[in-house]
Design a protein around this motif. Structure first.
Motif, PDB file in Angstrom:
ATOM      1  N   PRO A 239      58.259  60.631  27.592  1.00 52.46           N
ATOM      2  CA  PRO A 239      59.330  61.343  28.292  1.00 52.46           C
ATOM      3  C   PRO A 239      58.996  61.639  29.748  1.00 52.46           C
ATOM      4  N   ALA A 240      57.731  61.926  30.047  1.00 51.88           N
ATOM      5  CA  ALA A 240      57.348  62.172  31.448  1.00 51.88           C
ATOM      6  C   ALA A 240      57.590  60.925  32.295  1.00 51.88           C
ATOM      7  N   VAL A 241      57.223  59.760  31.768  1.00 53.38           N
ATOM      8  CA  VAL A 241      57.448  58.505  32.481  1.00 53.38           C
ATOM      9  C   VAL A 241      58.945  58.259  32.653  1.00 53.38           C
ATOM     10  N   GLN A 242      59.728  58.567  31.623  1.00 51.40           N
ATOM     11  CA  GLN A 242      61.172  58.373  31.730  1.00 51.40           C
ATOM     12  C   GLN A 242      61.779  59.278  32.790  1.00 51.40           C
TER      13      GLN A 242
ATOM     14  N   CYS B  44      64.448  59.425  26.730  1.00 53.43           N
ATOM     15  CA  CYS B  44      63.819  60.711  26.959  1.00 53.43           C
ATOM     16  C   CYS B  44      64.438  61.786  26.063  1.00 53.43           C
ATOM     17  N   TYR B  45      65.754  61.838  26.036  1.00 50.94           N
ATOM     18  CA  TYR B  45      66.423  62.868  25.246  1.00 50.94           C
ATOM     19  C   TYR B  45      66.199  62.649  23.749  1.00 50.94           C
ATOM     20  N   ALA B  46      66.367  61.415  23.285  1.00 50.54           N
ATOM     21  CA  ALA B  46      66.225  61.135  21.855  1.00 50.54           C
ATOM     22  C   ALA B  46      64.805  61.399  21.369  1.00 50.54           C
ATOM     23  N   ASN B  47      63.798  60.994  22.163  1.00 53.23           N
ATOM     24  CA  ASN B  47      62.405  61.220  21.769  1.00 53.23           C
ATOM     25  C   ASN B  47      62.105  62.703  21.599  1.00 53.23           C
ATOM     26  N   GLU B  48      62.502  63.506  22.568  1.00 55.33           N
ATOM     27  CA  GLU B  48      62.217  64.936  22.488  1.00 55.33           C
ATOM     28  C   GLU B  48      63.078  65.626  21.456  1.00 55.33           C
TER      29      GLU B  48
ATOM     30  N   GLU C  41      46.259  49.184  27.731  1.00 58.28           N
ATOM     31  CA  GLU C  41      44.827  48.906  27.681  1.00 58.28           C
ATOM     32  C   GLU C  41      44.072  50.227  27.646  1.00 58.28           C
ATOM     33  N   PRO C  42      42.769  50.199  27.411  1.00 58.88           N
ATOM     34  CA  PRO C  42      42.008  51.455  27.382  1.00 58.88           C
ATOM     35  C   PRO C  42      42.192  52.309  28.625  1.00 58.88           C
ATOM     36  N   ASP C  43      42.352  51.681  29.795  1.00 56.49           N
ATOM     37  CA  ASP C  43      42.515  52.432  31.052  1.00 56.49           C
ATOM     38  C   ASP C  43      43.865  52.171  31.716  1.00 56.49           C
ATOM     39  N   ALA C  44      44.809  51.684  30.957  1.00 56.61           N
ATOM     40  CA  ALA C  44      46.134  51.399  31.519  1.00 56.61           C
ATOM     41  C   ALA C  44      47.189  51.665  30.455  1.00 56.61           C
ATOM     42  N   GLY C  45      47.701  52.901  30.449  1.00 54.38           N
ATOM     43  CA  GLY C  45      48.759  53.265  29.517  1.00 54.38           C
ATOM     44  C   GLY C  45      50.069  53.387  30.273  1.00 54.38           C
ATOM     45  N   SER C  46      50.392  54.618  30.677  1.00 53.64           N
ATOM     46  CA  SER C  46      51.599  54.820  31.485  1.00 53.64           C
ATOM     47  C   SER C  46      51.503  54.078  32.808  1.00 53.64           C
ATOM     48  N   ALA C  47      50.295  53.989  33.360  1.00 59.72           N
ATOM     49  CA  ALA C  47      50.074  53.239  34.605  1.00 59.72           C
ATOM     50  C   ALA C  47      49.851  51.767  34.251  1.00 59.72           C
ATOM     51  N   ALA C  48      50.914  51.119  33.811  1.00 56.58           N
ATOM     52  CA  ALA C  48      50.798  49.751  33.289  1.00 56.58           C
ATOM     53  C   ALA C  48      50.299  48.767  34.332  1.00 56.58           C
ATOM     54  N   THR C  49      50.570  49.030  35.603  1.00 56.15           N
ATOM     55  CA  THR C  49      50.136  48.075  36.638  1.00 56.15           C
ATOM     56  C   THR C  49      48.635  48.147  36.905  1.00 56.15           C
ATOM     57  N   ASP C  50      47.929  49.049  36.207  1.00 55.83           N
ATOM     58  CA  ASP C  50      46.470  49.096  36.306  1.00 55.83           C
ATOM     59  C   ASP C  50      45.795  48.134  35.327  1.00 55.83           C
TER      60      ASP C  50
ATOM     61  N   ILE D 105      67.942  58.248  40.617  1.00 50.79           N
ATOM     62  CA  ILE D 105      68.776  59.240  41.300  1.00 50.79           C
ATOM     63  C   ILE D 105      68.622  59.144  42.820  1.00 50.79           C
ATOM     64  N   PHE D 106      67.349  59.033  43.270  1.00 52.47           N
ATOM     65  CA  PHE D 106      67.079  59.045  44.705  1.00 52.47           C
ATOM     66  C   PHE D 106      67.048  57.659  45.325  1.00 52.47           C
ATOM     67  N   GLY D 107      67.158  56.641  44.483  1.00 49.08           N
ATOM     68  CA  GLY D 107      67.229  55.287  45.005  1.00 49.08           C
ATOM     69  C   GLY D 107      65.937  54.762  45.591  1.00 49.08           C
ATOM     70  N   ARG D 108      64.810  55.286  45.145  1.00 45.13           N
ATOM     71  CA  ARG D 108      63.528  54.789  45.624  1.00 45.13           C
ATOM     72  C   ARG D 108      62.443  55.111  44.604  1.00 45.13           C
ATOM     73  N   SER D 109      61.336  54.400  44.680  1.00 42.29           N
ATOM     74  CA  SER D 109      60.218  54.662  43.772  1.00 42.29           C
ATOM     75  C   SER D 109      59.332  55.750  44.345  1.00 42.29           C
ATOM     76  N   PHE D 110      58.585  56.405  43.460  1.00 43.94           N
ATOM     77  CA  PHE D 110      57.672  57.471  43.876  1.00 43.94           C
ATOM     78  C   PHE D 110      56.261  57.083  43.450  1.00 43.94           C
ATOM     79  N   ASN D 111      55.377  56.976  44.421  1.00 45.78           N
ATOM     80  CA  ASN D 111      53.997  56.607  44.149  1.00 45.78           C
ATOM     81  C   ASN D 111      53.269  57.812  43.553  1.00 45.78           C
ATOM     82  N   GLN D 112      52.765  57.680  42.324  1.00 46.94           N
ATOM     83  CA  GLN D 112      52.094  58.775  41.639  1.00 46.94           C
ATOM     84  C   GLN D 112      50.604  58.844  41.966  1.00 46.94           C
ATOM     85  N   ARG D 113      50.111  57.920  42.786  1.00 42.33           N
ATOM     86  CA  ARG D 113      48.682  57.857  43.070  1.00 42.33           C
ATOM     87  C   ARG D 113      48.331  58.673  44.317  1.00 42.33           C
ATOM     88  N   PRO D 114      47.103  59.174  44.366  1.00 44.55           N
ATOM     89  CA  PRO D 114      46.634  59.798  45.618  1.00 44.55           C
ATOM     90  C   PRO D 114      46.679  58.780  46.744  1.00 44.55           C
ATOM     91  N   ALA D 115      46.832  59.240  47.957  1.00 46.00           N
ATOM     92  CA  ALA D 115      46.978  58.336  49.098  1.00 46.00           C
ATOM     93  C   ALA D 115      45.826  57.336  49.196  1.00 46.00           C
TER      94      ALA D 115
END
Length: 393
Positions: free
Chosen positions: A367-370, A322-326, A129-138, A378-388
């Protein structure tokens, strides 16, 4: 995936797809890119008659019952010369119809899968969407239940096939829960009253694959068009891994085509009284291009082969994509350099490959999202990219 333990049948399939690409689509590809038109209906029907549109769909629904690898073989060969033709096979075999296959009702599968295989239904995916690209849950596009119908309102952007496909799998917010919890998906036919399309996008690449906004203003679809209910976002993205492998294969095809054209060119083009291939720098560059192409093919092949018993492994898919795209951006750029001024002209087709390489590196998750996805695995958990303060439950 050439040379990676292909069966005799897969070798024949590759030869057939390459012949169709060479004889039917290569002569038309530049024109479709120039006029930015979508694949004509007659060519969709041709692909259906060849069995390419249902190659990875179950036989009971009119498909060929082939493997994901089979579909990627066809996509690669077509995409080497004509991305619009390859994209039609892509959408029919690794696109949104696979969500219907995996999570749709029996009635939905019976209604849509055979028609996709016959080329009667073309289905595009509508997430961004206009304000929801990589952040699809927005995403804000909302569908609200009203009796026996869903009423859809909102805008979708960067929709490959937008305004050209006759059906859309629309990711929408089905309730007021924040983040992924409220998101599901439903099918919206292009002819639905209340659905209109924005002006065709004028993109750097993807020029033979139309793209336009989808604008929903009280668009009503039957309740039976719901494929995945609220809270099914993880299920949607588990199938999206299949699409990402198709995306990686598009990049692979672009890079392979750039490499093939470069190999021919450096043997024919002469400078300083000898063919370019006689210069050590050219030899080293072509070798590096080949290494990168083959590495991408192996990563894609691993992920596709491991998906045969079910859905692909997200970690393997994200690494391959990621590798193929780059890699496709790098290799097509090197091809342009080795072609010199000729690489910058439309005549040799390298600039078109390079333009499209950048498009596939954005589509389906950058690739950044990938890399974020790879780290999560790798770490077995998700990482929140948003400010607290902006974190969502």
């Amino acid at each position: 995936m050439q040379g990676l333990g292909q069966s005799a049948e897969q070798h024949q399939l590759r030869e057939l797809a390459a012949q169709v690409a060479r004889e039917v689509y290569e002569p038309q590809a530049a024109a479709w890119d120039s006029d930015r038109s979508g694949l004509p209906a007659r060519e969709v029907h041709r692909l259906a008659e060849l069995g390419f549109l249902g190659i990875a769909l179950p036989e009971r629904y009119g498909g060929q019952g082939g493997s994901l690898v089979d579909a990627l073989i066809v996509i690669e060969e077509l995409a080497k010369v004509c991305r619009p033709a390859a994209f039609q096979v892509f959408e029919a075999n690794v696109g949104p119809i696979r969500v219907v296959e995996h999570f749709g009702t029996a009635e939905q599968r019976a209604r849509y899968l055979p028609r996709v295989a016959r080329g009667e239904v073309t289905m595009a995916i509508a997430i961004s969407e206009p304000d929801a690209g990589s952040a699809a849950t927005d995403l804000r596009t909302a569908a609200r239940r009203d009796g026996d119908e869903w009423v859809v309102n909102g805008t979708k952007r960067w929709i490959s096939g937008g305004g050209h496909a006759n059906h859309y799998l629309v990711y929408a917010r089905l309730n007021d829960e924040a983040g992924a919890k409220g998101i599901g998906a439903l099918i919206v036919p292009a002819a639905t009253p209340g659905l209109t399309f924005g002006a065709p996008e004028r993109l750097m690449g993807f020029r033979g694959i139309p793209s336009a906004d989808l604008i929903f203003e009280g668009a009503r679809v039957p309740a039976g068009n719901l494929v995945v209910d609220a809270g099914g976002f993880p299920k949607l993205f588990s199938v999206f891994s299949i699409e990402r492998l198709g995306n990686a294969t598009m990049s692979l095809a672009i890079a392979q085509a750039a490499l093939d054209r470069t190999i021919d060119y450096v043997q024919q083009r002469q400078q300083f009284g000898r063919p370019l291939v006689e210069f050590q720098n050219v030899q080293m560059t072509v070798a590096d291009m080949s290494i990168q192409v083959e590495a991408a093919r192996l990563l894609i092949h691993r992920a596709a082969a491991n998906a045969e018993a079910g859905l692909p492994v997200p970690y393997e898919v994200s690494i391959a994509k990621c590798y193929a795209n780059e890699m496709a951006k790098r290799v097509s750029d090197l091809a342009m350099q080795l072609h010199g001024g000729n690489g910058y002209t439309e005549e040799y087709g390298i600039e078109r490959l390079h333009r499209d390489a950048h498009g596939w590196a954005i589509a389906g998750g950058t690739p950044a999202v990938q890399r974020i996805r790879i780290a999560s695995e790798i770490f077995g958990r998700s990482f929140n990219q948003r400010p607290a303060q902006a974190a969502r439950p």
